[in-house]
Design a protein around this motif. Structure first.
Motif, mmCIF file in Angstrom:
data_model
loop_
_atom_site.group_PDB
_atom_site.id
_atom_site.type_symbol
_atom_site.label_atom_id
_atom_site.label_comp_id
_atom_site.label_asym_id
_atom_site.label_seq_id
_atom_site.Cartn_x
_atom_site.Cartn_y
_atom_site.Cartn_z
ATOM 1 N N SER A 217 3.099 -2.896 -7.358
ATOM 2 C CA SER A 217 3.387 -2.429 -5.990
ATOM 3 C C SER A 217 3.789 -3.572 -5.059
ATOM 4 C CB SER A 217 2.178 -1.679 -5.416
ATOM 5 O OG SER A 217 1.035 -2.509 -5.384
ATOM 6 N N GLN A 218 3.130 -4.706 -5.179
ATOM 7 C CA GLN A 218 3.432 -5.835 -4.292
ATOM 8 C C GLN A 218 4.834 -6.379 -4.549
ATOM 9 O OE1 GLN A 218 1.572 -7.347 -1.655
ATOM 10 N NE2 GLN A 218 3.619 -8.220 -1.361
ATOM 11 N N ALA B 31 -3.353 3.472 -12.152
ATOM 12 C CA ALA B 31 -3.916 2.486 -11.227
ATOM 13 C C ALA B 31 -3.509 1.063 -11.612
ATOM 14 C CB ALA B 31 -5.438 2.624 -11.177
ATOM 15 N N TRP B 32 -3.563 0.751 -12.915
ATOM 16 C CA TRP B 32 -3.233 -0.613 -13.324
ATOM 17 C C TRP B 32 -1.752 -0.920 -13.099
ATOM 18 C CZ3 TRP B 32 0.278 -2.285 -16.968
ATOM 19 C CH2 TRP B 32 0.780 -1.331 -17.859
ATOM 20 N N GLN B 33 -0.894 0.084 -13.272
ATOM 21 C CA GLN B 33 0.532 -0.114 -13.032
ATOM 22 C C GLN B 33 0.802 -0.378 -11.550
ATOM 23 O OE1 GLN B 33 1.825 3.641 -14.760
ATOM 24 N NE2 GLN B 33 2.732 2.563 -16.498
ATOM 25 N N ILE B 34 0.116 0.382 -10.708
ATOM 26 C CA ILE B 34 0.279 0.205 -9.260
ATOM 27 C C ILE B 34 -0.194 -1.180 -8.841
ATOM 28 C CG2 ILE B 34 -0.515 1.035 -7.010
ATOM 29 C CD1 ILE B 34 -0.718 3.841 -8.348
ATOM 30 N N GLU B 35 -1.361 -1.583 -9.362
ATOM 31 C CA GLU B 35 -1.896 -2.906 -9.015
ATOM 32 C C GLU B 35 -0.954 -4.017 -9.454
ATOM 33 O OE1 GLU B 35 -5.858 -5.671 -9.923
ATOM 34 O OE2 GLU B 35 -5.761 -3.590 -10.627
ATOM 35 N N ALA B 36 -0.325 -3.830 -10.603
ATOM 36 C CA ALA B 36 0.549 -4.874 -11.149
ATOM 37 C C ALA B 36 1.894 -4.949 -10.448
ATOM 38 C CB ALA B 36 0.752 -4.647 -12.647
ATOM 39 N N GLY C 30 2.608 1.581 -3.268
ATOM 40 C CA GLY C 30 1.630 2.005 -4.267
ATOM 41 C C GLY C 30 1.344 3.490 -4.184
ATOM 42 N N GLU D 285 0.828 -1.218 0.000
ATOM 43 C CA GLU D 285 0.000 0.000 0.000
ATOM 44 C C GLU D 285 0.856 1.259 0.000
ATOM 45 O OE1 GLU D 285 -0.436 -2.629 1.971
ATOM 46 O OE2 GLU D 285 -2.235 -3.407 0.963
#
Length: 398
Positions: free
Chosen positions: A376-377, A369-374, A359, A356
């Motif tokens: 960040s983890q 948003a899609w880049q962060i979702e892909a 991100g 989080e």
């Protein structure tokens, strides 16, 4: 209109607007500039194609503003190839889309190895599209018929290409990713202001000494002013290499400048008084430039190991993880997450590293948003592992 007639009057333009408004489906748009020939990046030809309407080639300097066309197609999807290359010059004449489909960017997201229009058209539509006039001087009047044929084909194939690519995006589960990227293109500032544009001078890093830098700056500014006045590409007057050569040589006299073999170009001698005045201004100014421009730029990654070893370990570990993900999802790494964004979050990570917080850091630097979702983890995990095993992170990246 005739197939390759260029529309150059307001009456013909307004008639074309009515025809385009009556067409169906998305609107294919392209623009041709005179990059490398003119100072400005204005459009010298705008091509529009729409099914059930046909192909229209507009002469922007003659037509003027395009607000009527913009209003007629404002709510439609516009199809462009490499939209960021054309949006600025289109907006200058009043053409500002609300919704786009960028076939070049979509091809990148699909992982296609080559995304030039000709290559993508040939691969997906089976049509060979010659690109021999892409670097032409489109300010030429009248425009040769072969150029007009080339320009027309550029837009006539875009709707079919858009449909083929869209089907592949759906199949790959990347439709939402593409939508976010298209929206980002529309929202992006494509003409960022630069406080010291002269620092873009090719070879400026080889110019040593503040006084030499001052001379390089004055030469660049003088050339830029002349190029603007003449509407000529600066490099066609005097190339960058000539300016840096003069700044390094620091000739003592005007004659010395004229005899400098490396100082060439079509305006190098005809405007010798202008260039000499610039050198004298650089020699005497009290406003010396600093060695590096004022910016929030990060040090080059090769210097990180010495200047910030922990950041270096984070960057290497995260870069390896993002590279692996890029290969898995068939999206180029620069589209998955820009190298600059990754460097910034690695240099200045959150105090507590979680998916989080990482991100949030990515979002601060402009990630979608899609880049962060892909990412960040896996970036958070790489950061944690780099802190726990710095030696291993260094070895795995080497």
């Amino acid at each position: 209109m005739a197939e390759h007639t260029v529309i150059a009057t307001r009456d013909d333009y307004l008639e074309a607007v009515e025809a385009i408004a009556a067409g169906t489906g998305p609107v294919a748009v392209d623009a041709e500039r005179a990059s490398g020939f003119k100072y400005s990046q204005r459009a010298y030809l705008i091509q529009v194609f729409r099914r059930d309407a046909g192909t229209f080639l507009f002469d922007p300097p003659a037509v003027g503003r395009f607000e009527e066309l913009n209003a007629a197609i404002a709510d439609e999807e516009w199809v462009l190839h490499a939209a960021t290359q054309d949006l600025t010059c289109l907006r200058e004449v009043g053409l500002d889309p609300k919704r786009i489909f960028d076939t070049e960017l979509a091809a990148r997201l699909l992982g296609m190895p080559r995304v030039g229009l000709g290559t993508v058209v040939e691969e997906l539509l089976g049509i060979h599209l010659a690109k021999e006039h892409s670097a032409a001087d489109w300010s030429t009047r009248p425009l040769p018929e072969p150029w007009l044929l080339y320009a027309a084909l550029d837009v006539e194939l875009l709707p079919d290409l858009r449909d083929a690519i869209d089907a592949l995006l759906v199949e790959a589960g990347k439709s939402e990713i593409a939508r976010e990227e298209f929206e980002d293109e529309l929202a992006r500032d494509l003409k960022p202001s630069r406080s010291e544009p002269w620092r873009r001078l090719s070879g400026i890093h080889a110019v040593k000494g503040l006084r030499n830098l001052a001379v390089a700056r004055e030469l660049w500014l003088t050339r830029d002013q002349l190029a603007r006045e003449l509407d000529t590409a600066p490099g066609r007057l005097v190339p960058d290499a000539s300016l840096t050569a003069a700044a390094k040589a620091m000739p003592e006299t005007k004659r010395g400048l004229a005899s400098l073999r490396e100082f060439n170009g079509r305006a190098s001698r005809t405007e010798i008084d202008r260039w000499w005045a610039a050198i004298e201004a650089g020699r005497t100014t009290k406003d010396l430039p600093v060695v590096r421009g004022n910016s929030d730029s990060l040090p080059p990654p090769r210097a990180w190991a010495d200047r910030n070893p922990e950041a270096d370990a984070r960057l290497k570990a995260a870069r390896a993880a993002v590279t692996e993900l890029s290969e898995q999802v068939s999206i180029p790494i620069e589209n998955l997450l820009t190298p600059e964004t990754l460097r910034r979050v690695a240099w200045n990570p959150p105090a507590e590293i979680t998916a989080e917080t990482v991100g949030a850091g990515l979002a601060e630097y402009g990630a979608r948003a899609w880049q962060i979702e892909a990412t960040s983890q896996i970036i958070a995990q790489a950061f944690v592992e780099a802190h726990q095993n710095p030696a291993e992170s260094d070895e795995s990246a080497s």
